[in-house]
Design a protein around this motif. Structure first.
Motif, PDB file in Angstrom:
ATOM      1  N   UNK A   1     150.145  23.787  24.516  1.00  0.00           N
ATOM      2  CA  UNK A   1     149.180  23.097  23.652  1.00  0.00           C
ATOM      3  C   UNK A   1     148.826  21.752  24.268  1.00  0.00           C
ATOM      4  N   UNK A   2     147.526  21.508  24.479  1.00  0.00           N
ATOM      5  CA  UNK A   2     147.070  20.235  25.021  1.00  0.00           C
ATOM      6  C   UNK A   2     147.182  19.166  23.931  1.00  0.00           C
ATOM      7  N   UNK A   3     147.916  18.084  24.210  1.00  0.00           N
ATOM      8  CA  UNK A   3     148.155  17.050  23.204  1.00  0.00           C
ATOM      9  C   UNK A   3     147.073  15.979  23.200  1.00  0.00           C
ATOM     10  N   UNK A   4     146.448  15.764  24.340  1.00  0.00           N
ATOM     11  CA  UNK A   4     145.530  14.636  24.472  1.00  0.00           C
ATOM     12  C   UNK A   4     144.083  15.113  24.409  1.00  0.00           C
ATOM     13  N   UNK A   5     143.172  14.198  24.069  1.00  0.00           N
ATOM     14  CA  UNK A   5     141.773  14.585  24.036  1.00  0.00           C
ATOM     15  C   UNK A   5     141.263  14.808  25.452  1.00  0.00           C
ATOM     16  N   UNK A   6     140.068  15.354  25.544  1.00  0.00           N
ATOM     17  CA  UNK A   6     139.522  15.772  26.830  1.00  0.00           C
ATOM     18  C   UNK A   6     139.428  14.623  27.825  1.00  0.00           C
ATOM     19  N   UNK A   7     138.929  13.486  27.385  1.00  0.00           N
ATOM     20  CA  UNK A   7     138.738  12.352  28.307  1.00  0.00           C
ATOM     21  C   UNK A   7     140.061  11.861  28.872  1.00  0.00           C
ATOM     22  N   UNK A   8     141.089  11.771  28.029  1.00  0.00           N
ATOM     23  CA  UNK A   8     142.406  11.317  28.507  1.00  0.00           C
ATOM     24  C   UNK A   8     143.008  12.331  29.479  1.00  0.00           C
ATOM     25  N   UNK A   9     142.831  13.617  29.171  1.00  0.00           N
ATOM     26  CA  UNK A   9     143.364  14.647  30.062  1.00  0.00           C
ATOM     27  C   UNK A   9     142.664  14.621  31.404  1.00  0.00           C
ATOM     28  N   UNK A  10     141.334  14.484  31.384  1.00  0.00           N
ATOM     29  CA  UNK A  10     140.581  14.414  32.640  1.00  0.00           C
ATOM     30  C   UNK A  10     140.945  13.175  33.447  1.00  0.00           C
ATOM     31  N   UNK A  11     141.116  12.052  32.769  1.00  0.00           N
ATOM     32  CA  UNK A  11     141.481  10.818  33.465  1.00  0.00           C
ATOM     33  C   UNK A  11     142.843  10.953  34.130  1.00  0.00           C
ATOM     34  N   UNK A  12     143.790  11.578  33.420  1.00  0.00           N
ATOM     35  CA  UNK A  12     145.130  11.753  33.975  1.00  0.00           C
ATOM     36  C   UNK A  12     145.124  12.717  35.145  1.00  0.00           C
ATOM     37  N   UNK A  13     144.388  13.800  35.015  1.00  0.00           N
ATOM     38  CA  UNK A  13     144.285  14.764  36.118  1.00  0.00           C
ATOM     39  C   UNK A  13     143.633  14.118  37.335  1.00  0.00           C
ATOM     40  N   UNK A  14     142.567  13.366  37.111  1.00  0.00           N
ATOM     41  CA  UNK A  14     141.853  12.722  38.216  1.00  0.00           C
ATOM     42  C   UNK A  14     142.758  11.742  38.956  1.00  0.00           C
ATOM     43  N   UNK A  15     143.558  11.002  38.199  1.00  0.00           N
ATOM     44  CA  UNK A  15     144.423   9.980  38.805  1.00  0.00           C
ATOM     45  C   UNK A  15     145.632  10.587  39.501  1.00  0.00           C
ATOM     46  N   UNK A  16     146.232  11.602  38.889  1.00  0.00           N
ATOM     47  CA  UNK A  16     147.513  12.105  39.391  1.00  0.00           C
ATOM     48  C   UNK A  16     147.417  13.459  40.098  1.00  0.00           C
ATOM     49  N   UNK A  17     146.481  14.293  39.670  1.00  0.00           N
ATOM     50  CA  UNK A  17     146.403  15.657  40.212  1.00  0.00           C
ATOM     51  C   UNK A  17     144.941  16.012  40.484  1.00  0.00           C
ATOM     52  N   UNK A  18     144.292  15.317  41.407  1.00  0.00           N
ATOM     53  CA  UNK A  18     142.844  15.473  41.589  1.00  0.00           C
ATOM     54  C   UNK A  18     142.412  16.857  42.068  1.00  0.00           C
ATOM     55  N   UNK A  19     143.302  17.611  42.690  1.00  0.00           N
ATOM     56  CA  UNK A  19     142.923  18.932  43.217  1.00  0.00           C
ATOM     57  C   UNK A  19     143.567  20.091  42.458  1.00  0.00           C
ATOM     58  N   UNK A  20     144.159  19.805  41.307  1.00  0.00           N
ATOM     59  CA  UNK A  20     144.948  20.821  40.607  1.00  0.00           C
ATOM     60  C   UNK A  20     144.108  22.019  40.167  1.00  0.00           C
ATOM     61  N   UNK A  21     142.840  21.800  39.890  1.00  0.00           N
ATOM     62  CA  UNK A  21     141.980  22.871  39.404  1.00  0.00           C
ATOM     63  C   UNK A  21     141.536  23.801  40.528  1.00  0.00           C
ATOM     64  N   UNK A  22     141.742  23.400  41.761  1.00  0.00           N
ATOM     65  CA  UNK A  22     141.284  24.198  42.901  1.00  0.00           C
ATOM     66  C   UNK A  22     142.085  25.493  42.995  1.00  0.00           C
ATOM     67  N   UNK A  23     141.367  26.617  43.017  1.00  0.00           N
ATOM     68  CA  UNK A  23     142.050  27.907  43.124  1.00  0.00           C
ATOM     69  C   UNK A  23     141.846  28.808  41.921  1.00  0.00           C
ATOM     70  N   UNK A  24     140.802  28.573  41.153  1.00  0.00           N
ATOM     71  CA  UNK A  24     140.478  29.466  40.038  1.00  0.00           C
ATOM     72  C   UNK A  24     140.268  30.892  40.567  1.00  0.00           C
ATOM     73  N   UNK A  25     140.860  31.858  39.884  1.00  0.00           N
ATOM     74  CA  UNK A  25     140.715  33.267  40.271  1.00  0.00           C
ATOM     75  C   UNK A  25     139.818  33.973  39.269  1.00  0.00           C
ATOM     76  N   UNK A  26     138.973  34.848  39.794  1.00  0.00           N
ATOM     77  CA  UNK A  26     138.024  35.567  38.949  1.00  0.00           C
ATOM     78  C   UNK A  26     137.952  37.040  39.336  1.00  0.00           C
ATOM     79  N   UNK A  27     137.488  37.815  38.393  1.00  0.00           N
ATOM     80  CA  UNK A  27     137.140  39.209  38.645  1.00  0.00           C
ATOM     81  C   UNK A  27     136.044  39.597  37.674  1.00  0.00           C
ATOM     82  N   UNK A  28     135.211  40.541  38.055  1.00  0.00           N
ATOM     83  CA  UNK A  28     134.089  40.948  37.215  1.00  0.00           C
ATOM     84  C   UNK A  28     134.113  42.452  37.010  1.00  0.00           C
ATOM     85  N   UNK A  29     133.826  42.867  35.794  1.00  0.00           N
ATOM     86  CA  UNK A  29     133.636  44.275  35.453  1.00  0.00           C
ATOM     87  C   UNK A  29     132.211  44.416  34.930  1.00  0.00           C
TER      88      UNK A  29
END
Length: 524
Positions: free
Chosen positions: A1-29
């Motif tokens: 469960x995400x505890x913080x609002x979107x802006x705080x979460x984005x700010x924290x990710x940007x500061x501490x984990x700027x590349x964490x989102x890299x590697x999204x996996x997809x598939x299509x049917x």
């Protein structure tokens, strides 16, 4: 469960984990009806050259023998996924003689539902089960609904993102449980704002009157040509009461506040006898008409625009797989076939979905009670029927809100998500996609449904003839193009291997069909 609002979460990710989102996996049917050159549905069997529908992992069928399904493998590259999808369609078309792939969601030129032949999966126990399940769908809801095609978008977020969010939220549960909670939060937020997907990408504002099969409807259809009905400001009939819905399931209270709650809701439905279907013979009868007499024959019968998923082991039910290992990925089932793309979905849609689903994940997601779920359905229904009406009002947090106002509020939140993703991937296309698509809010003519209705009305052409011309154009385009990811020899080998695998499945059967299903349902 995400505890913080979107802006705080984005700010924290940007500061501490700027590349964490890299590697999204997809598939299509992607689903597509096989049709004759006349536009009528094909009654021929599954194209022999593409292998076994039971065991070919990438080319199979859905409800009908003529409703093909193309399934891409998991990839971190959206471009690669689309190339794979295009190759699978090219290969299949090369084995279809003069037949075509219907390029829209709603079927047409079907004179009677008996023209829709049930998908056949061979004589093995699992193959017979798949066909009998479809027999049940036919007898419960009619074949016409099952001939509607769609696109399913599967997505999973990288381990690096989950580890980062786990640390930022100082979670006390296991990482697996945290991931499942996160995906369920995404699902709740998606359901709250699913109407936006229908507004932007709904591409079934029209249908052929043959689809109604004499049924009455109070929708304010306008008529065009000889047999076309369309909603002037509608978006996605496929998602509405005429489409891929099941009123009999409206009483099912499947909730998404915890994995245990979700699984319990589905398991109750597959074990609860139904008064509606009790008269139909089940698998224990000499001439069965359905698998069983319960509200749901199996879990896949539950119609939902989004599902939590985990790859199941052989013989394992989807919910048991979820209980065993938690949620592994999300399946978005709310997409119409994009008639303006020869593959049924385009790159811009994928990029928008990447951003929108990330936004749903990173935003706070309060628990969702049944009243709110019904409200989200009401908002979706309003957009399905009247989404391009500039005066349309929706209900947000108990008050009337204009679609335009709410959509702009969402896009204001999508912009920083897109910027974070751009930086992580070293690109600019996420922000560019959001900047382009926000213009669709002020100008509904840019939406898929707006373009669709304009194409029909401006040239006064029937829905079916519009789609048939596209089918012919796209077939030629596929056949003329070079393979981009696969090649002819590889796909032919895969098809041949699938035929051998089906024989192996049949040879491995050691019990009768009835005993096989007895065992299956004893474990469900």
């Amino acid at each position: 469960m995400i505890k913080h609002d979107l802006n705080k979460t984005l700010a924290a990710l940007t500061a501490q984990f700027p590349n964490a989102i890299n590697g999204i996996k997809r598939g299509i049917e992607r689903e597509a009806l096989r049709i004759k050159p006349s536009g009528h549905i094909s009654k021929l069997g599954h194209p022999k050259g593409v292998g076994s529908a039971l065991t070919n992992e990438h080319i199979t069928t859905d409800f009908s023998e003529s409703l093909l399904e193309f399934i891409t493998p998991v990839s971190t590259s959206a471009e690669q996924t689309l190339a794979q999808l295009k190759d699978l369609q090219k290969f299949t078309l090369s084995h279809m003689n003069d037949e075509l792939l219907w390029p829209i969601s709603m079927p047409c030129f079907i004179e009677h539902q008996d023209d829709i032949v049930l998908a056949q999966f061979g004589d093995s126990n699992i193959g017979r089960m798949k066909t009998l399940y479809r027999e049940g769908l036919k007898n419960r809801y009619g074949s016409m609904m099952q001939a509607i095609a769609g696109v399913h978008f599967n997505i999973s977020f990288p381990e690096t993102l989950w580890q980062s969010l786990y640390q930022l939220n100082e979670s006390k549960v296991s990482l697996s449980d945290f991931i499942s909670q996160g995906y369920l939060g995404l699902i709740r937020n998606f359901k709250r704002e699913l109407w936006l997907i229908s507004y932007l990408f709904g591409a079934s504002p029209a249908l052929c009157n043959s689809f109604l099969q004499g049924r009455e409807t109070d929708l304010p259809f306008k008529k065009l040509g000889k047999g076309t009905l369309y909603l002037e400001v509608g978006t996605a009939l496929r998602l509405g009461n005429l489409g891929y819905t099941n009123s009999a399931q409206s009483s099912l209270r499947v909730m998404y506040n915890s994995l245990e709650e979700y699984v319990a809701g589905l398991k109750e439905a597959i074990h609860l006898s139904s008064d509606l279907y009790g008269h139909l013979d089940d698998y224990k009868s000499a001439e069965p008409k359905q698998l069983n007499k319960n509200i749901l024959q199996i879990e896949n019968e539950f119609y939902s625009p989004i599902r939590p998923k985990r790859n199941a082991a052989s013989g394992e039910t989807p919910t048991d797989a979820l209980l065993r290992g938690g949620i592994e990925y999300i399946e978005v089932r709310a997409l119409d076939v994009n008639p303006f793309s020869e593959t049924g979905i385009d790159l811009q849609q994928i990029r928008f979905l990447d951003v929108f689903l990330t936004y749903c994940l990173l935003s706070e997601s309060p628990e969702m009670d049944w009243k709110e779920q019904k409200l989200s359905t009401a908002n979706l229904d309003a957009v399905v029927n009247d989404g391009r009406d500039p005066e349309l009002m929706l209900t947000k947090e108990g008050r009337a809100t204009s679609l335009t106002e709410w959509a702009h509020a969402i896009f204001d939140k999508l912009h920083p998500v897109a910027q974070y993703m751009d930086k992580a991937y070293g690109v600019s296309y996420y922000s560019e996609t959001i900047k382009e698509m926000v213009t669709w809010v002020e100008d509904p003519s840019k939406t898929f449904s707006g373009r669709y209705v304009a194409a029909l009305a401006n040239e006064n052409q029937d829905n079916g003839h519009f789609a048939l011309a596209l089918a012919q154009q796209y077939k030629q385009s596929h056949l003329d193009a070079d393979y981009q990811f696969y090649d002819q020899a590889f796909l032919a080998e895969q098809a041949a291997d699938s035929v051998l695998k089906e024989r192996e499945v049949k040879a491995a059967d050691s019990v009768s069909f009835t005993a096989f299903l007895d065992d299956y349902f004893s474990k469900a």
